[in-house]
Design a protein around this motif. Sequence first.
Motif, short mmCIF file in Angstrom:
data_model
loop_
_atom_site.label_atom_id
_atom_site.label_comp_id
_atom_site.label_asym_id
_atom_site.label_seq_id
_atom_site.Cartn_x
_atom_site.Cartn_y
_atom_site.Cartn_z
N THR A 177 0.74 -1.28 0.09
CA THR A 177 -0.08 -0.10 -0.10
C THR A 177 0.76 1.27 0.02
N GLU A 178 1.89 1.13 0.78
CA GLU A 178 2.76 2.23 0.93
C GLU A 178 3.69 2.73 -0.55
N ARG A 235 1.95 3.85 -3.34
CA ARG A 235 1.70 5.63 -3.31
C ARG A 235 2.47 6.27 -4.51
N ASP A 236 2.25 7.55 -4.59
CA ASP A 236 2.98 8.21 -5.64
C ASP A 236 4.16 8.77 -5.18
#
Length: 164
Positions: A95-96, A99-100
């Motif tokens: 999930t991390e 991220r952009d």
Amino acid sequence: MSKKETVMVGLALLGTILIAGAGLVGCHRPPGFCGGGCYGKEFPNHVLEKMDSEIDALQLTEAQQKTYREIRAKVESELVEMGQERKAIFQEVKTEIDRDAPDLNILADLLKSHAKRFPDRMTFFVDRFMDFYQVLDAEQKGKVVADFKGKFKKFEAFMALVAE
């Protein structure tokens, strides 16, 4: 933190994430190539089958078999829990990472919190082994010690190759 240090931490985290991820998905090649995916969902079964094959050589009494079955159940439960935790941490890391602008501090904290469990887990498995070892007779203990010595010699030979 300098740019070089940031890059090194990032690479270390990436390496750790890749190793953890490989452990989650396992190997999808045929058995014998990489253990048949023993680090994936079949890891508990792989470990338990290995334990069972080692135990067969000891020719346990009925009382010893009962103790072994109890210890085996505890080990199986711990292995399943480890797999579930590994999947959860992988999902958090993914999930991390997705991220952009992933925050490496968050990733580092996730991995450090996961790694804190290792000493307790090692202690758990060593204690379960010693619980089992205590119920063996002198001849069986001799077989276990001889097996350890043989495995240690193989490990020594491997370490000698790596150290060169």
